[in-house]
Design an enzyme around this catalytic site. Structure first.
Site, PDB file in Angstrom:
ATOM      1  N   GLU A  93      -9.998  10.925   6.935  1.00 13.42           N
ATOM      2  CA  GLU A  93      -9.580  11.233   5.530  1.00 13.42           C
ATOM      3  C   GLU A  93     -10.490  10.427   4.687  1.00 13.42           C
ATOM      4  O   GLU A  93     -10.766   9.102   4.947  1.00 13.42           O
ATOM      5  CB  GLU A  93      -8.259  10.864   5.505  1.00 13.42           C
ATOM      6  N   CYS A 151     -12.049   5.746  -1.200  1.00 13.72           N
ATOM      7  CA  CYS A 151     -12.110   4.842  -0.047  1.00 13.72           C
ATOM      8  C   CYS A 151     -12.378   5.756   1.097  1.00 13.72           C
ATOM      9  O   CYS A 151     -12.043   6.962   1.114  1.00 13.72           O
ATOM     10  CB  CYS A 151     -10.522   4.686   0.078  1.00 13.72           C
ATOM     11  N   CYS A 158      -9.380   4.117  15.536  1.00 10.77           N
ATOM     12  CA  CYS A 158     -10.064   2.566  15.402  1.00 10.77           C
ATOM     13  C   CYS A 158      -9.613   1.961  16.764  1.00 10.77           C
ATOM     14  O   CYS A 158      -8.488   2.170  17.257  1.00 10.77           O
ATOM     15  CB  CYS A 158      -9.304   1.898  14.002  1.00 10.77           C
ATOM     16  N   CYS A 162      -4.523  -2.939  15.416  1.00 17.42           N
ATOM     17  CA  CYS A 162      -3.637  -3.593  14.460  1.00 17.42           C
ATOM     18  C   CYS A 162      -2.136  -3.003  14.697  1.00 17.42           C
ATOM     19  O   CYS A 162      -2.116  -1.644  14.294  1.00 17.42           O
ATOM     20  CB  CYS A 162      -4.150  -3.719  13.106  1.00 17.42           C
ATOM     21  N   CYS A 165      -0.796  -0.384  11.889  1.00 19.90           N
ATOM     22  CA  CYS A 165      -1.891   0.505  11.124  1.00 19.90           C
ATOM     23  C   CYS A 165      -2.026   1.809  11.834  1.00 19.90           C
ATOM     24  O   CYS A 165      -2.298   1.690  13.219  1.00 19.90           O
ATOM     25  CB  CYS A 165      -3.407  -0.133  11.069  1.00 19.90           C
ATOM     26  N   CYS A 382      -3.220   3.263   2.175  1.00 19.00           N
ATOM     27  CA  CYS A 382      -3.775   2.393   3.314  1.00 19.00           C
ATOM     28  C   CYS A 382      -2.919   2.390   4.697  1.00 19.00           C
ATOM     29  O   CYS A 382      -1.875   2.187   4.786  1.00 19.00           O
ATOM     30  CB  CYS A 382      -4.144   0.925   2.942  1.00 19.00           C
TER      31      CYS A 382
HETATM   32  N1  SAH Z   1     -10.553  -1.752   9.540  1.00 20.86           N
HETATM   33  C1  SAH Z   1     -10.935  -2.353   8.346  1.00 20.86           C
HETATM   34  C2  SAH Z   1     -10.864  -1.485   7.121  1.00 20.86           C
HETATM   35  C3  SAH Z   1      -9.863  -0.116   7.039  1.00 20.86           C
HETATM   36  S1  SAH Z   1      -8.093  -0.920   6.978  1.00 20.86           S
HETATM   37  C4  SAH Z   1      -9.863  -3.611   7.983  1.00 20.86           C
HETATM   38  O1  SAH Z   1      -8.969  -3.819   8.882  1.00 20.86           O
HETATM   39  O2  SAH Z   1     -10.192  -4.242   7.014  1.00 20.86           O
HETATM   40  C5  SAH Z   1      -7.953  -1.085   5.346  1.00 20.86           C
HETATM   41  C6  SAH Z   1      -6.852  -2.199   4.855  1.00 20.86           C
HETATM   42  O3  SAH Z   1      -5.652  -1.606   5.135  1.00 20.86           O
HETATM   43  C7  SAH Z   1      -6.805  -3.373   5.773  1.00 20.86           C
HETATM   44  O4  SAH Z   1      -6.528  -4.529   4.968  1.00 20.86           O
HETATM   45  C8  SAH Z   1      -5.501  -2.977   6.770  1.00 20.86           C
HETATM   46  O5  SAH Z   1      -5.163  -4.148   7.290  1.00 20.86           O
HETATM   47  C9  SAH Z   1      -4.689  -2.413   5.640  1.00 20.86           C
HETATM   48  N2  SAH Z   1      -3.528  -1.661   6.207  1.00 20.86           N
HETATM   49  C10 SAH Z   1      -3.596  -0.916   7.463  1.00 20.86           C
HETATM   50  N3  SAH Z   1      -2.407  -0.378   7.781  1.00 20.86           N
HETATM   51  C11 SAH Z   1      -1.625  -0.730   6.846  1.00 20.86           C
HETATM   52  C12 SAH Z   1      -0.315  -0.591   6.501  1.00 20.86           C
HETATM   53  N4  SAH Z   1       0.481   0.379   7.236  1.00 20.86           N
HETATM   54  N5  SAH Z   1       0.125  -1.050   5.428  1.00 20.86           N
HETATM   55  C13 SAH Z   1      -0.357  -1.740   4.531  1.00 20.86           C
HETATM   56  N6  SAH Z   1      -1.829  -1.994   4.568  1.00 20.86           N
HETATM   57  C14 SAH Z   1      -2.549  -1.489   5.883  1.00 20.86           C
HETATM   58 FE1  SF4 Z   2      -8.713  -0.733  12.672  1.00 20.86          FE
HETATM   59 FE2  SF4 Z   2      -6.436  -0.268  11.248  1.00 20.86          FE
HETATM   60 FE3  SF4 Z   2      -7.207  -2.870  12.161  1.00 20.86          FE
HETATM   61 FE4  SF4 Z   2      -8.461  -1.775  10.263  1.00 20.86          FE
HETATM   62  S1  SF4 Z   2      -6.210  -2.331  10.234  1.00 20.86           S
HETATM   63  S2  SF4 Z   2      -9.195  -2.895  11.945  1.00 20.86           S
HETATM   64  S3  SF4 Z   2      -8.537   0.280  10.677  1.00 20.86           S
HETATM   65  S4  SF4 Z   2      -6.591  -0.835  13.362  1.00 20.86           S
END
Ligand code: SAH
Ligand code: SF4
Length: 399
Positions: A93, A151, A158, A162, A165, A382
Site C-alpha cells: 500500500e 507514504c 517486514c 515489531c 505493527c 501507520c
Molecule cells: N520500518 C520502518 C518504516 C515503516 S513503519 C520503521 O519502523 O521505522 C512507520 C512508522 O509507523 C514507524 O515509526 C512504526 O513504528 C510506526 N507504526 C507501526 N505500527 C504502528 C501502529 N500500529 N501504530 C502506530 N504506529 C505504528
Molecule cells: Fe517493520 Fe513495522 Fe517494525 Fe517498521 S514498525 S520495522 S514496518 S515491523
C-alpha cells in the site's frame, strides 16, 4: 550499468547506455527520463518527441506494467490509500496525505502543542518546512496549492517483527525493487486531486527501508533527480527501526541531506527489545552513537518516532527517561498513539496519558508533536498497512 537495472530505476546516464543498444542517441536518454519521471508517462508509445522507431523498441519494456492500482480508498479526511499490485501479484500500500485543511484552504500542519488530538499531520516537514518555504497553503494565482505527503512501501511485509505493527506481524515476503518503489510515487502523483502537489515522501509504509538498502538508495536518487520528480532531499524522509550500519551508510551516501526518522518507541533496552526485536542486535547505546554520527546539515533535525502503547512505554517515568536519552541530540519527537491492529490486543493509551507524556518532553525543551491519525477509516494509518486479503501468519497477543 548493470543489465538488471529495471527501466524505472535508471538514471539518465544509465538510459544513455541502455538506448545505445536500441539505436537511440545520447540526448534521447534525458527525454525518456523526463517522460517517465517528470511526467509519469510510462507508455513509450506516448513519448511523442522520440523517433517512432525508438518508441516501438521501448514499448515492449512495458514500463506501465511495473505496478497497477488494484484498489483505491478515500478516507473522510481525503487521505487516499492505493493498494498497488506488482507484476508478480505481490501487493503493498501507498498513502497520499494532503496537508491539513483550514478555514481558508489548507494550512500548515499545526504543532500539537496545546494538546488538540486532531493536530499534527503525518508530514515529516513539520516546522522545518515552514522555516524555509512558507506555509503549506502556498498560492499559485488565486487557488491555494495543497501540498501532499506520500507514504511509500519498500518491502512486501517486514521481517523486523515489531509487536504493534501489522506489517511486522505479516512477516517478510520479499524486497521491492527500486523501480517498484519509484513507481509508487509516479502512480501517487498521477492520483493527485486538482490543486494538489506532491511535495514530501516518507518511507513509512510497509517494510524496513534500510533492510532493502540498495533499492531504497537508488529510489532516493531517482526521486530527487532534478530532471525527474525532483523532490527536495530534505522533504524525503527515511524511517527506520534502527539498522545501525545502514544509518551510517545512508548518512555517507547522501551527506546527511535525506531526512532521517528513527522508530524509537522506548528509552530503555528491556522495553525496546520487548516491542522491537531489532533492539537485541542494535541496542540503544549503539543506536544513539549512530544518530550522533549522522552528518546532519545545520538546522536540520532527526525525527524520533515514539508509538505510545498502553501499559508498555507510556508512563511519565518513561517520558523522563526519553528526555535523558535524547539530551544533546538535534531531534524533534513525534508521538503516535498506537493504531490498534487486528493481530494484537495492544492499543493506545488514553489521550490524557498522551498529553502528559508530551508535556514532559515539551517542558524539557523538545519539539514534540502528537501525530494525527490520518485516514483511520480506511486503515491507511501507520502500522495498518497489512496485506489486504492475506491473513497474518501469526496472531500476536502479548499485551
Ligand atoms: N520500518 C520502518 C518504516 C515503516 S513503519 C520503521 O519502523 O521505522 C512507520 C512508522 O509507523 C514507524 O515509526 C512504526 O513504528 C510506526 N507504526 C507501526 N505500527 C504502528 C501502529 N500500529 N501504530 C502506530 N504506529 C505504528
Ligand atoms: Fe517493520 Fe513495522 Fe517494525 Fe517498521 S514498525 S520495522 S514496518 S515491523
Amino acid at each position: 550499468m548493470s543489465p538488471s537495472v529495471p527501466p524505472l530505476a535508471r538514471t539518465p546516464e544509465e538510459w544513455v547506455e541502455a538506448l545505445e543498444s536500441l539505436g537511440g542517441r545520447a540526448f534521447h536518454a534525458r527525454q525518456v527520463f523526463r517522460w517517465l519521471q517528470g511526467r509519469s508517462v510510462l507508455d513509450a508509445r506516448r513519448m511523442t518527441d522520440l523517433p517512432t522507431s525508438l518508441r516501438e523498441k521501448l514499448a515492449p519494456l512495458e514500463m506501465e506494467r511495473t505496478i497497477d492500482v488494484a484498489d483505491e480508498r478515500r478516507a473522510a479526511d481525503d487521505t487516499r490509500k492505493l493498494l498497488v499490485r506488482m507484476r508478480d501479484g505481490a501487493r503493498v500500500e501507498t498513502v497520499l496525505i494532503p496537508g491539513v485543511t483550514g478555514p481558508k484552504g489548507r494550512l500548515p500542519s499545526p504543532v500539537a502543542s496545546d494538546g488538540d488530538p486532531t493536530f499534527a499531520a503525518m508530514e515529516q516537514g513539520d516546522e522545518d518546512d515552514l522555516e524555509d518555504d512558507g506555509p503549506t497553503g502556498e498560492t499559485k494565482g488565486a487557488s491555494p496549492v495543497i501540498r501532499v505527503t506520500q507514504c511509500i512501501s519498500t518491502q512486501v511485509g517486514c521481517a523486523q517483527g515489531c509487536v504493534f505493527c501489522a506489517s511486522g506481524v505479516a512477516g517478510l515476503k520479499r524486497n521491492l525493487g527500486a523501480d517498484e518503489i519509484v513507481a509508487q510515487v509516479l502512480t501517487g502523483r498521477a492520483h493527485l486531486d486538482e490543486g494538489e502537489r506532491l511535495t514530501n515522501v516518507v518511507y513509512m509504509g510497509m517494510g524496513e527501508p534500510l533492510a532493502n538498502y540498495e533499492a531504497t538508495a537508488r529510489s532516493l536518487r531517482i526521486l530527487t533527480h532534478p530532471d525527474g520528480i525532483a523532490l527536495s532531499s530534505r522533504r524525503v524522509t527515511v524511517s527506520t527501526s534502527g539498522l545501525v550500519p545502514e544509518i551510517a551508510r545512508l548518512g555517507q551516501d547522501f551527506g546527511g541531506k535525506v531526512g532521517l526518522a528513527i522508530s524509537l518507541h522506548a528509552a530503555d533496552d528491556d522495553t525496546r527489545t520487548h516491542l522491537m526485536p531489532i533492539n537485541r542486535k542494535y541496542p540503544l547505546a549503539t543506536l544513539m552513537d549512530a544518530l550522533r554520527a549522522y552528518p546532519l546539515p545545520p538546522r536540520r533535525r532527526i525525527t524520533i518516532e515514539y508509538t505510545l502503547v498502553a501499559g508498555k512505554n507510556d508512563t511519565a517515568l518513561e517520558a523522563r527517561k526519553l528526555v535523558k536519552l535524547l539530551r544533546g541530540l538535534p531531534v524533534k519527537v513525534n508521538l503516535i498513539p498506537m493504531n490498534p491492529i487486528e493481530a494484537s490486543t495492544l492499543g493506545p493509551p488514553e489521550m490524557s496519558g498522551v498529553l502528559g507524556f508530551q508535556r514532559i518532553l515539551c517542558e524539557a525543551g523538545y519539539s514534540c508533536f502528537i501525530r494525527r491519525r490520518r485516514g483511520d477509516d480506511v486503515a491507511a494509518a501507520c502500522g495498518q498497512l497489512a496485506l489486504l486479503g492475506a491473513k497474518p501468519k501469526v496472531r500476536v497477543n502479548r499485551a
